[in-house]
Motif scaffolding. Sequence first.
Motif, mmCIF file in Angstrom:
data_model
loop_
_atom_site.group_PDB
_atom_site.id
_atom_site.type_symbol
_atom_site.label_atom_id
_atom_site.label_comp_id
_atom_site.label_asym_id
_atom_site.label_seq_id
_atom_site.Cartn_x
_atom_site.Cartn_y
_atom_site.Cartn_z
ATOM 1 N N ARG A 20 -34.262 8.052 87.944
ATOM 2 C CA ARG A 20 -34.403 9.112 87.696
ATOM 3 C C ARG A 20 -34.115 11.140 88.417
ATOM 4 O O ARG A 20 -33.910 11.645 87.702
ATOM 5 C CB ARG A 20 -36.269 9.483 86.793
ATOM 6 N N ARG A 33 -28.641 23.255 83.939
ATOM 7 C CA ARG A 33 -29.991 23.265 83.110
ATOM 8 C C ARG A 33 -30.907 21.688 83.775
ATOM 9 O O ARG A 33 -30.352 20.504 83.800
ATOM 10 C CB ARG A 33 -29.842 24.059 82.061
ATOM 11 N N ALA A 34 -31.878 21.777 83.836
ATOM 12 C CA ALA A 34 -32.486 20.458 83.800
ATOM 13 C C ALA A 34 -32.680 19.656 82.228
ATOM 14 O O ALA A 34 -32.341 20.010 81.400
ATOM 15 C CB ALA A 34 -34.103 21.081 84.148
ATOM 16 N N PRO A 35 -32.229 18.171 82.230
ATOM 17 C CA PRO A 35 -32.398 17.604 80.937
ATOM 18 C C PRO A 35 -33.354 17.854 80.020
ATOM 19 O O PRO A 35 -34.731 17.890 80.959
ATOM 20 C CB PRO A 35 -31.909 16.143 81.207
ATOM 21 N N SER A 36 -33.263 17.668 78.908
ATOM 22 C CA SER A 36 -34.255 17.593 78.497
ATOM 23 C C SER A 36 -35.179 16.081 78.035
ATOM 24 O O SER A 36 -34.459 15.679 78.263
ATOM 25 C CB SER A 36 -33.890 17.935 76.664
ATOM 26 N N ALA A 37 -36.314 15.865 77.402
ATOM 27 C CA ALA A 37 -36.649 14.711 77.490
ATOM 28 C C ALA A 37 -35.612 14.110 76.400
ATOM 29 O O ALA A 37 -35.596 12.483 77.348
ATOM 30 C CB ALA A 37 -38.305 14.470 76.705
ATOM 31 N N GLU A 39 -32.813 14.318 76.119
ATOM 32 C CA GLU A 39 -31.054 14.021 76.561
ATOM 33 C C GLU A 39 -31.386 12.876 78.660
ATOM 34 O O GLU A 39 -30.852 12.241 78.246
ATOM 35 C CB GLU A 39 -30.864 15.502 78.106
ATOM 36 N N GLU A 73 -20.915 21.234 77.366
ATOM 37 C CA GLU A 73 -21.209 22.135 77.784
ATOM 38 C C GLU A 73 -21.449 22.815 79.578
ATOM 39 O O GLU A 73 -21.625 22.911 80.213
ATOM 40 C CB GLU A 73 -23.269 21.523 77.913
ATOM 41 N N ALA B 6 -40.808 20.734 77.145
ATOM 42 C CA ALA B 6 -40.550 19.312 77.426
ATOM 43 C C ALA B 6 -39.127 19.149 78.440
ATOM 44 O O ALA B 6 -38.853 18.426 79.259
ATOM 45 C CB ALA B 6 -39.445 18.122 75.942
ATOM 46 N N CYS B 7 -39.257 19.886 79.668
ATOM 47 C CA CYS B 7 -38.462 20.000 80.629
ATOM 48 C C CYS B 7 -39.048 19.356 81.616
ATOM 49 O O CYS B 7 -40.364 19.849 82.033
ATOM 50 C CB CYS B 7 -37.972 21.845 81.156
ATOM 51 N N PRO B 8 -38.542 18.620 82.780
ATOM 52 C CA PRO B 8 -39.110 17.963 82.744
ATOM 53 C C PRO B 8 -39.140 18.218 84.513
ATOM 54 O O PRO B 8 -38.092 18.509 84.680
ATOM 55 C CB PRO B 8 -38.308 16.424 82.907
ATOM 56 N N VAL B 9 -39.725 17.877 85.523
ATOM 57 C CA VAL B 9 -40.061 17.851 87.035
ATOM 58 C C VAL B 9 -39.535 19.496 87.036
ATOM 59 O O VAL B 9 -39.893 20.437 86.580
ATOM 60 C CB VAL B 9 -39.395 16.804 87.622
ATOM 61 N N TYR B 16 -35.746 29.756 88.267
ATOM 62 C CA TYR B 16 -34.772 28.651 87.640
ATOM 63 C C TYR B 16 -35.614 28.039 85.798
ATOM 64 O O TYR B 16 -34.885 28.601 84.754
ATOM 65 C CB TYR B 16 -35.256 27.794 88.275
ATOM 66 N N MET B 20 -33.644 29.279 82.599
ATOM 67 C CA MET B 20 -33.065 28.768 81.612
ATOM 68 C C MET B 20 -34.368 28.947 80.781
ATOM 69 O O MET B 20 -33.563 29.126 79.173
ATOM 70 C CB MET B 20 -33.795 27.624 82.524
ATOM 71 N N ASP B 23 -32.077 32.084 78.386
ATOM 72 C CA ASP B 23 -30.785 31.119 78.012
ATOM 73 C C ASP B 23 -30.802 30.409 75.991
ATOM 74 O O ASP B 23 -30.619 30.686 75.314
ATOM 75 C CB ASP B 23 -30.638 30.728 79.259
ATOM 76 N N LEU B 257 -26.286 15.499 70.656
ATOM 77 C CA LEU B 257 -27.701 16.703 71.070
ATOM 78 C C LEU B 257 -27.304 17.729 71.570
ATOM 79 O O LEU B 257 -28.534 18.731 71.004
ATOM 80 C CB LEU B 257 -28.289 16.004 72.225
ATOM 81 N N ALA B 258 -26.468 18.411 71.416
ATOM 82 C CA ALA B 258 -26.198 19.480 71.699
ATOM 83 C C ALA B 258 -25.712 20.610 70.446
ATOM 84 O O ALA B 258 -26.660 21.631 71.111
ATOM 85 C CB ALA B 258 -24.883 20.121 73.072
ATOM 86 N N ARG B 261 -28.370 21.197 68.571
ATOM 87 C CA ARG B 261 -29.570 22.805 69.418
ATOM 88 C C ARG B 261 -28.615 23.665 69.018
ATOM 89 O O ARG B 261 -29.106 24.568 68.617
ATOM 90 C CB ARG B 261 -30.365 22.023 70.744
#
Lengths: 78, 326
Positions: A20, A33-37, A39, A73, B6-9, B16, B20, B23, B257-258, B261
């Motif tokens: 992960r 950017r961080a991936p969404s859940a 993604e 992207e 939902a942005c993890p960790v 940052y 984000m 954006d 997926l993108a 959105r």
Amino acid sequence: MEVAEALARLVIDLPTATDRDRLVSAFRRTVTRAPSAVELQELTRLLKEFRASSEKEPQAWTSLARVLLNLDETTTKS
Amino acid sequence: MDFIGACPVESGRDHYQELMSMDLQRRAFLRAGAAGLGSIALQSLLAADDSKAGKPSPVPSAKHIIFLHMLGGPSQVDLLDPKPMLANFEGQHMPESILKGKQFAFVPKGAGAQASPYKFAQHGDSGAWFSELTPHLAGCADDMTIIRSMQTDEFNHGAGELFLHSGFGRLGRPTFGSWVSYGLGSLSDSLPTLVVMATGPNTAGNSAWGNGFQSSIHQGVKFRTGEEPVHFLANSVGVNRDRQREVIDGVSALNRLAYERYDGPGIATRIAQYEMAFRMQASGPELMQIGSKPKHVLKVYGAKLGAATGAAACSSMCLLAGRMVE
């Protein structure tokens, strides 16, 4: 191709052990950017698929890197 | 905007996260404004069979078009459109009645008229007029339609080319090729609908085969001249076709997926183009080899393998176009 291989090596060599963490790191390096859940789910699924069809671990990660480097992207200015 | 939460960790990186979320808010705003028209475009682009290619009315009989755009040729007055009355004005100033209200570039005030120095004759059953400059073309008189009624007010190269290709002397409109792509679709799924080959630049640039306000899938795809019309058709070492398929599927899945959105029509085109590239990897190598044409055919065309510029390149391009159409 060489870029994908380099990104794969970089991510494999990370001191953290989890897949992960590696997926998130690779994603952030390419898409900034961080991936969404959702993604992250997709990325995990892809990694599994690539591992099944690759002979070695670096090959699987190279395929994953290729995916990330070719995302709309990654290559398009927002 | 469910994805912000939902942005993890990666906790502890406040700056940052802030950047984000700004954006993502902007993109969500753009998305709301697009009214979902993009999804319609995506559906039609990815439809397995192109329903646009069925039954327009009247039903066209032509199946392919090879459009030769040849810059810098002699005037039509010297080739296809005899103007015998010009001889009456030879060396004199053109009358005000003709020049009044018109604009010209590179023509000084008081320039004299010049009749064509070439002889014209009628050819074939149609009696079409050709000058002595093109005897071979004249021999095909009955296989051609010549349109001599085209006019424009454009007086400079760039605007003139744009006008020829798009009907407008300014940027931003779809072009001849993209209209054909839009209206009739394509018979082949292993080549782009509109392929462009060029031995050099033109004054309208890439807009000469652009899509204007249409979906970007209708733009021309430019092949290279010379040895390799399309680079990198072969897979890299260590990548077989199945793995290539997996990678492309992965890219499309994440792009989709993108797309959901951000609703970007450009993404839809990119997905479709990656699919096309994958198919061209199968059909391309065999297609591009004009070397497989018999030597006497190459000679008649004046084509030279690997030529990148000049007449030999133009001939090679014509041969390749013929092959693609087959």
